[in-house]
Motif scaffolding. Structure first.
Motif, PDB file in Angstrom:
ATOM      1  N   VAL B   6      -5.165   1.704   6.009  1.00 12.99           N
ATOM      2  CA  VAL B   6      -5.602   1.476   8.066  1.00 12.99           C
ATOM      3  C   VAL B   6      -6.872   0.917   8.780  1.00 12.99           C
ATOM      4  CG1 VAL B   6      -6.587   4.120   9.933  1.00 12.99           C
ATOM      5  CG2 VAL B   6      -4.862   4.467   7.812  1.00 12.99           C
ATOM      6  N   GLU B   7      -6.217   0.389  10.032  1.00 10.23           N
ATOM      7  CA  GLU B   7      -7.516  -0.573  10.364  1.00 10.23           C
ATOM      8  C   GLU B   7      -7.500  -0.046  11.744  1.00 10.23           C
ATOM      9  OE1 GLU B   7      -4.625  -4.732  11.620  1.00 10.23           O
ATOM     10  OE2 GLU B   7      -3.669  -3.566   9.678  1.00 10.23           O
ATOM     11  N   HIS B   8      -8.363  -0.724  11.941  1.00  9.34           N
ATOM     12  CA  HIS B   8      -9.067  -0.242  13.200  1.00  9.34           C
ATOM     13  C   HIS B   8      -9.957  -0.934  13.993  1.00  9.34           C
ATOM     14  CE1 HIS B   8     -13.122  -0.036  10.823  1.00  9.34           C
ATOM     15  NE2 HIS B   8     -12.369   0.532   9.540  1.00  9.34           N
ATOM     16  N   SER B  14      -5.787   1.392  15.121  1.00 11.25           N
ATOM     17  CA  SER B  14      -4.860   0.462  15.964  1.00 11.25           C
ATOM     18  C   SER B  14      -3.785   1.217  15.753  1.00 11.25           C
ATOM     19  CB  SER B  14      -4.814  -0.612  14.345  1.00 11.25           C
ATOM     20  OG  SER B  14      -4.052  -0.683  13.847  1.00 11.25           O
ATOM     21  N   SER B  17      -1.084   1.331  13.342  1.00 10.09           N
ATOM     22  CA  SER B  17      -1.655   1.724  11.785  1.00 10.09           C
ATOM     23  C   SER B  17      -1.017   2.940  11.869  1.00 10.09           C
ATOM     24  CB  SER B  17      -3.198   1.760  12.119  1.00 10.09           C
ATOM     25  OG  SER B  17      -3.670   0.623  10.967  1.00 10.09           O
ATOM     26  N   THR B  20       1.827   3.507  10.809  1.00  7.60           N
ATOM     27  CA  THR B  20       2.386   3.748   9.833  1.00  7.60           C
ATOM     28  C   THR B  20       2.170   4.193   8.926  1.00  7.60           C
ATOM     29  OG1 THR B  20       1.913   1.496   9.783  1.00  7.60           O
ATOM     30  CG2 THR B  20       1.644   2.238   7.983  1.00  7.60           C
ATOM     31  N   ALA B  94       0.882  -0.328   4.415  1.00  9.26           N
ATOM     32  CA  ALA B  94       0.372  -1.013   5.420  1.00  9.26           C
ATOM     33  C   ALA B  94       1.379  -1.576   6.620  1.00  9.26           C
ATOM     34  CB  ALA B  94      -0.499  -1.785   5.517  1.00  9.26           C
ATOM     35  N   ALA B  95       0.496  -1.388   7.910  1.00  6.46           N
ATOM     36  CA  ALA B  95       1.181  -1.804   9.101  1.00  6.46           C
ATOM     37  C   ALA B  95       1.883  -3.284   9.010  1.00  6.46           C
ATOM     38  CB  ALA B  95       0.594  -1.956  10.392  1.00  6.46           C
ATOM     39  N   GLY B 100      -2.376  -6.584   7.865  1.00  3.34           N
ATOM     40  CA  GLY B 100      -1.537  -6.121   7.436  1.00  3.34           C
ATOM     41  C   GLY B 100      -1.166  -6.739   6.236  1.00  3.34           C
ATOM     42  N   THR B 153       4.893  -3.297   3.473  1.00  2.00           N
ATOM     43  CA  THR B 153       4.433  -3.502   5.468  1.00  2.00           C
ATOM     44  C   THR B 153       5.936  -2.606   5.890  1.00  2.00           C
ATOM     45  OG1 THR B 153       5.367  -5.735   5.900  1.00  2.00           O
ATOM     46  CG2 THR B 153       3.174  -5.006   5.036  1.00  2.00           C
TER      47      THR B 153
END
Lengths: 125, 325
Positions: B6-8, B14, B17, B20, B94-95, B100, B153
């Motif tokens: 998870v990206e933020h 995000s 994410s 995803t 991942a996104a 990602g 991804t």
């Protein structure tokens, strides 16, 4: 691909770069992040992958192309490794089959467009 | 178990994410398995962990390390590799974002696991089937992914982010990786904020795109005005950046930005495949074009047949009348 090459060579990789400057033995690379430019500094040698828009391509000159023809071409055969991702087939994505609504022709269509913008909630009704 | 990276950014998860996680939750349901997440950051990620319950995540692994205050792809990847061997997921997703893709490629290189990029669908089982975008989404590839752990991804906007219907509880477990200086040799050393206060094309609710039909760099003035009135942002096609009318950062398409606004107004854009790829995430498309046969009309919900240089100023005047008392 670039990251695998960098990994195999044991050198760093910066990918999707849109600005690059080489200072001494260091590369300063810029890439677009969620909130502006992210700047990376890495020692050379490094693998850098660039995105379209980094520069305007320069076409090779005729003498350059003639010279290039005489350069020896080295051929290598990579070792094939099976497994991983196995392609079954390629297909065209399904068309959405949208029915377009023609709102009108020329500037006279503006009031119709405003109606649609209201319906979509883009402008207050 | 399915593990999602998870990206933020700025204490916010995000958007890609969240898509995803939605993809991961469906995959987990189909495989009768659970969805766990990995959050990376020094302290920043921790408060976000609770919010992941809404997306069906049962456990969040929060990677903590002193050097993680800034993005460092190899350190992220190495942390994931160590977590993978600790928790043994079947699938890691991942996104399909810059980060990602980058982190997952590093994970794949380090573990020699296969990676399927830009997936739009996955079917668990033996063989593990994926459908993924090729050539910027102009073709789809069906493939089998063979490996002890599957790395994927998820193509941007392949699924819409949807919170889970059930109310779940999320447990948060810290994970402390062992990292070397070498893992930090590539890291963000500086940031340059975007100037002009212009929002981001990827997050705009309304995007006004201009193509060759706009006629000139000056012609974009009317589009800027239209975007301003609608609270939107101006983008453009490749023809426009090639002509030098707009910077490349405004380009929508395969090699530019991918947008997903509520409304995309495509002005004087014929709609090459590469452009369509960048705007097909839009909920509604309004086309203004002289050519009623232009390919973009096949993707449009609404169209006005006419010259952008006449239609847009008329539209600007009409909107002003409508919103200004």
């Amino acid at each position: 691909m670039a990251i695998r090459v960098a990994h195999a060579l044991g050198i760093p990789c910066v990918s999707a770069v849109k600005g690059l400057e080489i200072r001494d033995r260091t590369a300063v690379a810029k890439r677009e992040g969620p909130r502006g430019w992210e700047v990376f500094q890495v020692g050379l040698p490094a693998v850098i992958t660039v995105k379209e828009g980094i520069n305007l391509p320069r076409y090779p000159s005729i003498p350059g192309r003639l010279k290039a023809k005489k350069k020896p071409v080295e051929r290598v055969m990579p070792e094939w490794r099976s497994g991983g991702l196995e392609k079954v087939r390629l297909k065209l994505p399904k068309e959405q089959g949208k029915e377009v609504e023609i709102l009108g022709k020329g500037p006279e269509a503006a009031p119709e467009v405003v109606k649609v913008l209201r319906e979509l909630g883009v402008i207050p009704s | 178990m399915i593990l999602a990276l998870v990206e933020h950014d700025r204490d916010r998860l995000s958007a890609l994410s969240l898509q995803t996680l939605t993809f991961g939750r469906r995959l987990a349901k189909e495989a009768d398995d659970r969805l766990e997440a990995i959050l990376i950051g020094d302290e920043g990620g921790r408060p976000l962990a609770d919010g992941l319950a809404a997306y069906g995540v049962s456990t969040v692994h929060v990677v903590q390390h002193a050097g993680m205050d800034e993005y460092a792809p190899e350190a992220w990847a190495e942390s994931m590799v160590q977590l993978l061997s600790a928790v043994s997921p079947q699938v890691v997703i991942a996104a399909g974002s810059e980060r990602g893709h980058e982190v997952m490629a590093h994970v794949a290189a380090r573990t020699e696991l296969p990676l399927a990029a830009n997936c739009t669908a996955a079917e668990p089982g033996d063989p593990f089937r994926v459908t993924r975008q090729r050539w910027g989404g102009s073709l789809l590839e069906e493939a089998h992914l063979v490996g002890s752990v599957k790395l994927l991804t998820i193509a941007p906007h392949a699924v819409q982010a949807e919170p889970s219907t059930g109310v779940g509880h999320v447990s948060v477990t810290p994970f402390i990786p062992t990292l070397a200086d070498k893992d930090f040799r590539v890291r963000v050393t500086d940031r340059v904020e975007k100037t002009g206060g212009k929002g981001s094309l990827t997050e705009a609710r309304v995007v006004v795109g201009g193509g060759r039909g706009v006629g000139s760099a000056e012609g974009f003035g009317a589009l800027e005005e239209l975007a301003r009135l609608l609270g939107g942002i101006v983008g453009c096609s490749r023809a426009v950046t090639s002509a030098g009318w707009r910077p490349h950062s405004d380009q929508i398409g395969q090699t530019g930005v991918r947008i997903a606004p509520d409304l995309y107004i495509a002005c004087g854009i014929s709609g090459a495949t590469q452009h369509i790829v960048g705007c097909k995430g839009a909920k509604h498309i309004l086309v203004i074009n002289t050519d009623a046969e232009a390919p973009i009309l096949a993707r449009a919900d609404y169209a006005v047949i006419g010259d952008v240089r006449q239609v847009v100023p008329a539209l600007v005047a009409e909107i002003r009348k409508a919103i200004e008392p």
